[in-house]
Design a protein around this motif. Sequence first.
Motif, PDB file in Angstrom:
ATOM      1  N   ARG A   1     132.563  52.875   5.765  1.00  0.00           N
ATOM      2  CA  ARG A   1     131.945  54.446   6.186  1.00  0.00           C
ATOM      3  C   ARG A   1     130.589  54.334   5.771  1.00  0.00           C
ATOM      4  NH1 ARG A   1     136.399  57.127   2.619  1.00  0.00           N
ATOM      5  NH2 ARG A   1     134.928  58.851   2.720  1.00  0.00           N
ATOM      6  N   ILE A   2     130.295  53.274   4.729  1.00  0.00           N
ATOM      7  CA  ILE A   2     128.677  53.165   4.166  1.00  0.00           C
ATOM      8  C   ILE A   2     127.913  52.242   5.203  1.00  0.00           C
ATOM      9  CG2 ILE A   2     127.146  52.040   2.616  1.00  0.00           C
ATOM     10  CD1 ILE A   2     129.457  52.606   0.678  1.00  0.00           C
ATOM     11  N   SER A   3     128.702  51.349   5.847  1.00  0.00           N
ATOM     12  CA  SER A   3     128.060  50.651   7.183  1.00  0.00           C
ATOM     13  C   SER A   3     127.845  51.588   8.099  1.00  0.00           C
ATOM     14  CB  SER A   3     129.083  49.675   7.458  1.00  0.00           C
ATOM     15  OG  SER A   3     128.419  48.753   8.574  1.00  0.00           O
ATOM     16  N   GLU A   4     128.706  52.213   8.534  1.00  0.00           N
ATOM     17  CA  GLU A   4     128.585  53.239   9.720  1.00  0.00           C
ATOM     18  C   GLU A   4     127.498  54.360   9.348  1.00  0.00           C
ATOM     19  OE1 GLU A   4     132.810  53.948  11.786  1.00  0.00           O
ATOM     20  OE2 GLU A   4     132.303  55.571  10.090  1.00  0.00           O
ATOM     21  N   GLU A   5     127.070  54.744   8.136  1.00  0.00           N
ATOM     22  CA  GLU A   5     126.106  55.483   7.929  1.00  0.00           C
ATOM     23  C   GLU A   5     124.798  54.976   8.085  1.00  0.00           C
ATOM     24  OE1 GLU A   5     124.938  59.171   7.952  1.00  0.00           O
ATOM     25  OE2 GLU A   5     127.101  58.680   7.736  1.00  0.00           O
ATOM     26  N   ILE A   6     124.920  53.505   7.598  1.00  0.00           N
ATOM     27  CA  ILE A   6     123.528  52.762   7.763  1.00  0.00           C
ATOM     28  C   ILE A   6     123.274  52.607   9.238  1.00  0.00           C
ATOM     29  CG2 ILE A   6     122.665  50.423   7.564  1.00  0.00           C
ATOM     30  CD1 ILE A   6     124.342  50.194   4.832  1.00  0.00           C
ATOM     31  N   ALA A   7     124.001  52.276   9.855  1.00  0.00           N
ATOM     32  CA  ALA A   7     123.796  52.127  11.382  1.00  0.00           C
ATOM     33  C   ALA A   7     123.346  53.409  12.060  1.00  0.00           C
ATOM     34  CB  ALA A   7     125.220  52.061  12.184  1.00  0.00           C
ATOM     35  N   ARG A   8     123.728  54.699  11.602  1.00  0.00           N
ATOM     36  CA  ARG A   8     123.325  55.835  12.194  1.00  0.00           C
ATOM     37  C   ARG A   8     121.790  55.907  11.581  1.00  0.00           C
ATOM     38  NH1 ARG A   8     128.668  57.671  11.977  1.00  0.00           N
ATOM     39  NH2 ARG A   8     128.791  57.930   9.650  1.00  0.00           N
ATOM     40  N   ALA A   9     121.621  55.488  10.359  1.00  0.00           N
ATOM     41  CA  ALA A   9     120.216  55.574   9.747  1.00  0.00           C
ATOM     42  C   ALA A   9     119.160  54.794  10.698  1.00  0.00           C
ATOM     43  CB  ALA A   9     120.133  55.447   8.738  1.00  0.00           C
ATOM     44  N   ILE A  10     119.765  53.632  10.999  1.00  0.00           N
ATOM     45  CA  ILE A  10     118.740  52.875  11.868  1.00  0.00           C
ATOM     46  C   ILE A  10     118.438  53.419  13.167  1.00  0.00           C
ATOM     47  CG2 ILE A  10     118.297  50.497  12.545  1.00  0.00           C
ATOM     48  CD1 ILE A  10     120.007  49.408  10.174  1.00  0.00           C
ATOM     49  N   SER A  11     119.482  53.799  13.763  1.00  0.00           N
ATOM     50  CA  SER A  11     119.253  54.543  15.219  1.00  0.00           C
ATOM     51  C   SER A  11     118.667  55.759  15.161  1.00  0.00           C
ATOM     52  CB  SER A  11     120.786  54.366  15.891  1.00  0.00           C
ATOM     53  OG  SER A  11     120.717  55.177  17.027  1.00  0.00           O
ATOM     54  N   GLU A  12     119.238  56.731  14.385  1.00  0.00           N
ATOM     55  CA  GLU A  12     118.597  58.109  14.458  1.00  0.00           C
ATOM     56  C   GLU A  12     117.476  58.269  13.698  1.00  0.00           C
ATOM     57  OE1 GLU A  12     121.998  60.683  13.332  1.00  0.00           O
ATOM     58  OE2 GLU A  12     123.408  59.450  14.847  1.00  0.00           O
ATOM     59  N   ASP A  13     117.330  57.757  12.601  1.00  0.00           N
ATOM     60  CA  ASP A  13     116.068  58.054  11.641  1.00  0.00           C
ATOM     61  C   ASP A  13     115.049  56.914  11.850  1.00  0.00           C
ATOM     62  OD1 ASP A  13     118.130  59.557  10.377  1.00  0.00           O
ATOM     63  OD2 ASP A  13     118.162  58.663   8.683  1.00  0.00           O
ATOM     64  N   LYS A  14     115.228  55.952  12.677  1.00  0.00           N
ATOM     65  CA  LYS A  14     114.367  54.707  12.984  1.00  0.00           C
ATOM     66  C   LYS A  14     113.916  54.135  11.553  1.00  0.00           C
ATOM     67  CE  LYS A  14     114.522  55.895  16.922  1.00  0.00           C
ATOM     68  NZ  LYS A  14     115.377  55.512  17.958  1.00  0.00           N
ATOM     69  N   ALA A  15     114.846  54.356  10.627  1.00  0.00           N
ATOM     70  CA  ALA A  15     114.522  53.649   9.116  1.00  0.00           C
ATOM     71  C   ALA A  15     114.387  52.235   9.527  1.00  0.00           C
ATOM     72  CB  ALA A  15     115.825  53.813   8.252  1.00  0.00           C
ATOM     73  N   GLU A  16     113.401  51.442   8.651  1.00  0.00           N
ATOM     74  CA  GLU A  16     113.482  49.908   8.547  1.00  0.00           C
ATOM     75  C   GLU A  16     113.953  49.346   7.711  1.00  0.00           C
ATOM     76  OE1 GLU A  16     108.819  49.920   8.916  1.00  0.00           O
ATOM     77  OE2 GLU A  16     109.037  51.808  10.351  1.00  0.00           O
ATOM     78  N   ALA A  17     114.341  50.219   6.454  1.00  0.00           N
ATOM     79  CA  ALA A  17     114.982  49.589   5.332  1.00  0.00           C
ATOM     80  C   ALA A  17     116.035  50.659   4.997  1.00  0.00           C
ATOM     81  CB  ALA A  17     114.017  48.952   4.364  1.00  0.00           C
ATOM     82  N   ILE A  18     117.153  50.052   4.189  1.00  0.00           N
ATOM     83  CA  ILE A  18     118.113  51.174   3.658  1.00  0.00           C
ATOM     84  C   ILE A  18     118.176  51.014   2.215  1.00  0.00           C
ATOM     85  CG2 ILE A  18     120.457  51.819   3.591  1.00  0.00           C
ATOM     86  CD1 ILE A  18     119.008  52.439   6.123  1.00  0.00           C
ATOM     87  N   VAL A  19     118.093  51.890   1.311  1.00  0.00           N
ATOM     88  CA  VAL A  19     118.410  52.151   0.058  1.00  0.00           C
ATOM     89  C   VAL A  19     119.913  52.619  -0.085  1.00  0.00           C
ATOM     90  CG1 VAL A  19     117.657  53.170  -2.175  1.00  0.00           C
ATOM     91  CG2 VAL A  19     115.977  52.390  -0.675  1.00  0.00           C
ATOM     92  N   LEU A  20     120.433  51.922  -1.184  1.00  0.00           N
ATOM     93  CA  LEU A  20     121.958  52.191  -1.323  1.00  0.00           C
ATOM     94  C   LEU A  20     121.953  53.190  -2.476  1.00  0.00           C
ATOM     95  CD1 LEU A  20     123.863  48.982  -0.949  1.00  0.00           C
ATOM     96  CD2 LEU A  20     123.704  50.751   0.619  1.00  0.00           C
ATOM     97  N   GLY A  21     122.358  54.500  -2.254  1.00  0.00           N
ATOM     98  CA  GLY A  21     122.274  55.547  -3.225  1.00  0.00           C
ATOM     99  C   GLY A  21     123.377  55.486  -4.460  1.00  0.00           C
ATOM    100  N   CYS A  22     123.833  54.374  -4.795  1.00  0.00           N
ATOM    101  CA  CYS A  22     124.697  54.557  -5.958  1.00  0.00           C
ATOM    102  C   CYS A  22     124.832  53.188  -6.570  1.00  0.00           C
ATOM    103  CB  CYS A  22     126.183  54.815  -5.363  1.00  0.00           C
ATOM    104  SG  CYS A  22     127.687  55.202  -6.545  1.00  0.00           S
ATOM    105  N   ALA A  23     125.062  53.083  -7.901  1.00  0.00           N
ATOM    106  CA  ALA A  23     125.284  51.735  -8.565  1.00  0.00           C
ATOM    107  C   ALA A  23     126.597  51.063  -8.313  1.00  0.00           C
ATOM    108  CB  ALA A  23     125.108  52.089  -9.945  1.00  0.00           C
ATOM    109  N   GLY A  24     127.310  51.670  -7.816  1.00  0.00           N
ATOM    110  CA  GLY A  24     128.451  51.235  -7.537  1.00  0.00           C
ATOM    111  C   GLY A  24     128.655  50.468  -6.194  1.00  0.00           C
ATOM    112  N   MET A  25     127.532  50.706  -5.635  1.00  0.00           N
ATOM    113  CA  MET A  25     127.434  49.878  -4.329  1.00  0.00           C
ATOM    114  C   MET A  25     126.744  48.540  -4.292  1.00  0.00           C
ATOM    115  SD  MET A  25     126.162  52.802  -1.706  1.00  0.00           S
ATOM    116  CE  MET A  25     127.157  54.483  -1.615  1.00  0.00           C
TER     117      MET A  25
END
Length: 247
Positions: free
Chosen positions: A158-182
């Motif tokens: 589910r995290i990976s799916e959200e990353i894919a959406r961030a790259i596609s929809e937000d045009k994000a060039e990098a991803i920050v994982l928002g939890c120490a558990g990740m």
Amino acid sequence: MRILVINPNTTQSMTAKIGEAAASVASDATQIIAVNPADGPPSIEGYFDEVFAIPGIIAEMGKAPAADAYVIACFDDTGLDAARCATEAPVIGIGEAAFHMASLVAGKFSVVTTLARSVPAIEHNLAKYGLASRCAKVRSSEVAVLELERPGSNARHRISEEIARAISEDKAEAIVLGCAGMADLAHSLSEEHGVPVLDGVVCAVTLAESLFKVGLKTSKIGGYAAPRGKRFAGMFAPLSPTEAEIV
């Protein structure tokens, strides 16, 4: 040097994961000590949980006054300002560390966190740190923090799916994982998606080592001045600040 890495929740399996991530990037001469309080919430998911985690952070710092730096391993940077009041040593929050490092490797980054209730706190911190304009969006994967510790969970998917959406929809060039558990997911997710994926634990440890190397400490004038000595009442009496107890 010695870095005390504090997981502000009480889940020991997460503390072990955080400690492994921290040690993976620490220099050979750096000792990583990963701890969590005995009292408090098992996970930190929003403002309410944060309040009950902060006394444990300060208590753990008090047990390790000889540490050369401290890392607060909660992405909301829980208790970060209070912790900086309690010591002259550098105190690094994993959220702030990851934001700054992401801004050095990408024009725009998105944050992928756990639950939607954590989004406002992260957005508030981005504005506070002056980095809101560099963040394309803060996204929730709707993965509860403790799901990250459960064998067989589909949390990574589910995290990976959200990353894919961030790259596609937000045009994000990098991803920050928002939890120490990740912390254990960053490398594989970066390889999967072909963009930098940052874990705040390793970012914070690296920055802590850098501050120690150049001899920078927390300023003790203004907001991060040591707390004035006074006697707290009731259950918080053991945390009463006196000049001798400032680490």
